[in-house]
Scaffold this motif. Structure first.
Motif, PDB file in Angstrom:
ATOM      1  N   UNK A  50      -9.031 -62.392 -21.076  1.00 25.35           N
ATOM      2  CA  UNK A  50      -9.110 -63.628 -21.399  1.00 25.35           C
ATOM      3  C   UNK A  50      -8.020 -64.199 -22.429  1.00 25.35           C
ATOM      4  N   UNK A  51      -8.350 -64.818 -23.417  1.00 26.09           N
ATOM      5  CA  UNK A  51      -7.150 -65.214 -24.371  1.00 26.09           C
ATOM      6  C   UNK A  51      -7.364 -64.623 -25.843  1.00 26.09           C
ATOM      7  N   UNK A  52      -6.365 -64.108 -26.405  1.00 27.90           N
ATOM      8  CA  UNK A  52      -6.191 -63.616 -27.635  1.00 27.90           C
ATOM      9  C   UNK A  52      -5.697 -64.184 -28.735  1.00 27.90           C
ATOM     10  N   UNK A  53      -6.368 -64.152 -29.982  1.00 20.68           N
ATOM     11  CA  UNK A  53      -5.597 -64.807 -31.217  1.00 20.68           C
ATOM     12  C   UNK A  53      -4.169 -64.297 -31.298  1.00 20.68           C
ATOM     13  N   UNK A  54      -3.334 -65.016 -31.947  1.00 17.11           N
ATOM     14  CA  UNK A  54      -2.006 -64.657 -32.373  1.00 17.11           C
ATOM     15  C   UNK A  54      -2.211 -63.211 -33.193  1.00 17.11           C
ATOM     16  N   UNK A  55      -1.230 -62.442 -32.468  1.00 16.85           N
ATOM     17  CA  UNK A  55      -1.259 -60.962 -33.221  1.00 16.85           C
ATOM     18  C   UNK A  55      -0.620 -59.979 -32.296  1.00 16.85           C
ATOM     19  N   UNK A  56      -0.827 -58.683 -32.886  1.00 16.23           N
ATOM     20  CA  UNK A  56      -0.250 -57.711 -31.847  1.00 16.23           C
ATOM     21  C   UNK A  56      -1.442 -56.863 -31.756  1.00 16.23           C
ATOM     22  N   UNK A  57      -1.279 -56.290 -30.403  1.00 19.27           N
ATOM     23  CA  UNK A  57      -2.551 -55.738 -29.898  1.00 19.27           C
ATOM     24  C   UNK A  57      -1.667 -54.427 -28.989  1.00 19.27           C
ATOM     25  N   UNK A  58      -2.411 -53.310 -29.018  1.00 20.78           N
ATOM     26  CA  UNK A  58      -2.116 -52.061 -28.380  1.00 20.78           C
ATOM     27  C   UNK A  58      -3.214 -51.707 -27.191  1.00 20.78           C
ATOM     28  N   UNK A  59      -2.526 -51.518 -25.999  1.00 24.72           N
ATOM     29  CA  UNK A  59      -3.585 -51.068 -24.882  1.00 24.72           C
ATOM     30  C   UNK A  59      -2.859 -49.484 -24.533  1.00 24.72           C
ATOM     31  N   UNK A  60      -3.971 -49.061 -24.227  1.00 24.78           N
ATOM     32  CA  UNK A  60      -3.592 -47.468 -23.982  1.00 24.78           C
ATOM     33  C   UNK A  60      -4.518 -47.481 -22.728  1.00 24.78           C
ATOM     34  N   UNK A  61      -3.786 -46.729 -21.917  1.00 17.85           N
ATOM     35  CA  UNK A  61      -4.422 -46.724 -20.333  1.00 17.85           C
ATOM     36  C   UNK A  61      -4.014 -45.166 -19.907  1.00 17.85           C
ATOM     37  N   UNK A  62      -5.160 -44.688 -19.133  1.00 22.32           N
ATOM     38  CA  UNK A  62      -5.019 -43.414 -18.965  1.00 22.32           C
ATOM     39  C   UNK A  62      -5.820 -43.324 -17.437  1.00 22.32           C
ATOM     40  N   UNK A  63      -5.244 -42.613 -16.535  1.00 17.67           N
ATOM     41  CA  UNK A  63      -5.914 -42.462 -15.406  1.00 17.67           C
ATOM     42  C   UNK A  63      -5.884 -40.710 -14.990  1.00 17.67           C
ATOM     43  N   UNK A  64      -6.927 -40.305 -14.119  1.00 19.46           N
ATOM     44  CA  UNK A  64      -6.947 -38.964 -13.743  1.00 19.46           C
ATOM     45  C   UNK A  64      -7.407 -38.964 -12.532  1.00 19.46           C
ATOM     46  N   UNK A  65      -6.665 -38.176 -11.648  1.00 18.38           N
ATOM     47  CA  UNK A  65      -7.048 -37.869 -10.218  1.00 18.38           C
ATOM     48  C   UNK A  65      -7.865 -36.899 -10.300  1.00 18.38           C
ATOM     49  N   UNK A  66      -9.060 -36.955  -9.450  1.00 14.17           N
ATOM     50  CA  UNK A  66     -10.174 -35.878  -9.394  1.00 14.17           C
ATOM     51  C   UNK A  66      -9.707 -34.688  -8.141  1.00 14.17           C
ATOM     52  N   UNK A  67      -8.935 -35.285  -7.421  1.00 13.69           N
ATOM     53  CA  UNK A  67      -8.172 -34.278  -6.305  1.00 13.69           C
ATOM     54  C   UNK A  67      -7.010 -34.944  -5.747  1.00 13.69           C
ATOM     55  N   UNK A  68      -5.930 -34.112  -5.290  1.00  9.98           N
ATOM     56  CA  UNK A  68      -4.697 -34.582  -4.708  1.00  9.98           C
ATOM     57  C   UNK A  68      -4.741 -35.718  -3.866  1.00  9.98           C
ATOM     58  N   UNK A  69      -3.813 -36.737  -4.083  1.00  7.01           N
ATOM     59  CA  UNK A  69      -3.664 -38.007  -3.190  1.00  7.01           C
ATOM     60  C   UNK A  69      -2.403 -38.172  -2.543  1.00  7.01           C
ATOM     61  N   UNK A  70      -2.547 -38.431  -1.190  1.00  6.94           N
ATOM     62  CA  UNK A  70      -1.110 -38.444  -0.591  1.00  6.94           C
ATOM     63  C   UNK A  70      -1.050 -40.156  -0.264  1.00  6.94           C
ATOM     64  N   UNK A  71       0.264 -40.517  -0.394  1.00 10.84           N
ATOM     65  CA  UNK A  71       0.393 -42.028  -0.210  1.00 10.84           C
ATOM     66  C   UNK A  71       0.960 -42.461   0.935  1.00 10.84           C
TER      67      UNK A  71
END
Length: 175
Positions: free
Chosen positions: A125-146
């Motif tokens: 959505x929209x946020x009011x003026x200011x500074x924001x911090x996004x922290x993102x993590x991902x965990x793979x439960x098993x190996x993945x081949x692309x």
């Protein structure tokens, strides 16, 4: 180039090629959720879309990634207050449908002209003026081949081991 760096680069190319950054207040601003250390400046009143993507040689490899990934996202304001928190269970619902993407659009020279991809998107959505911090993590439960090892200059196998990737910290400044 490490596999983690390659994964980040490919995800960035994929999402950047599909989602354009905001050019005006009417268009949403796309924030790449795993762009660790990046700062995004967003005009006040602009809708913010958090996202990232995964591309692979086959539909099955993309489905395997989506099934294996456990993502979580937390957005705080400058005072440390929680603006949004997306749990692992909630995050699964924001993966989009699979679609084909030309490998050249990903910056790759491959035997196969198209790969499959899916995007994860969350409308902040929209946020009011200011500074924001996004922290993102991902965990793979098993190996993945692309399947990227079928492309030039990509060592075989293109396998991402099970484990945590991140956290990535992104700054969003609304002004």
């Amino acid at each position: 180039m490490s596999r983690k760096t390659m994964a980040l680069l490919v995800s960035t190319l994929l999402t950047a090629s599909i989602m354009a950054p905001a050019a005006s207040a009417q268009e949403p601003a796309f924030v790449f959720a795993f762009d660790d250390g990046a700062t995004y400046v967003v005009p006040e009143g602009t809708e913010i879309i958090l996202g990232y993507g995964w591309a692979a040689k086959t539909k099955g490899q993309v489905r395997t990634y989506v099934a294996a990934t456990r993502d979580s996202f937390h957005i705080q304001d400058a005072a440390g207050g929680t603006v949004a928190s997306i749990s692992v269970d909630e995050a699964k619902a924001f993966w989009g449908p699979l679609f084909k993407v030309p490998t050249t659009l990903l910056g790759l020279s491959c035997k196969k002209a198209e790969f499959w991809a899916s995007l994860w998107e969350y409308d902040l959505g929209t946020l009011p003026p200011g500074e924001y911090t996004l922290t993102a993590t991902t965990t793979l439960t098993h190996p993945v081949n692309d399947g990227y090892h079928t492309c030039e200059d990509i060592p075989a196998p293109s396998l991402y081991p099970a484990g945590e990737y991140g956290p990535a910290t992104v700054t969003i400044i609304v002004e």
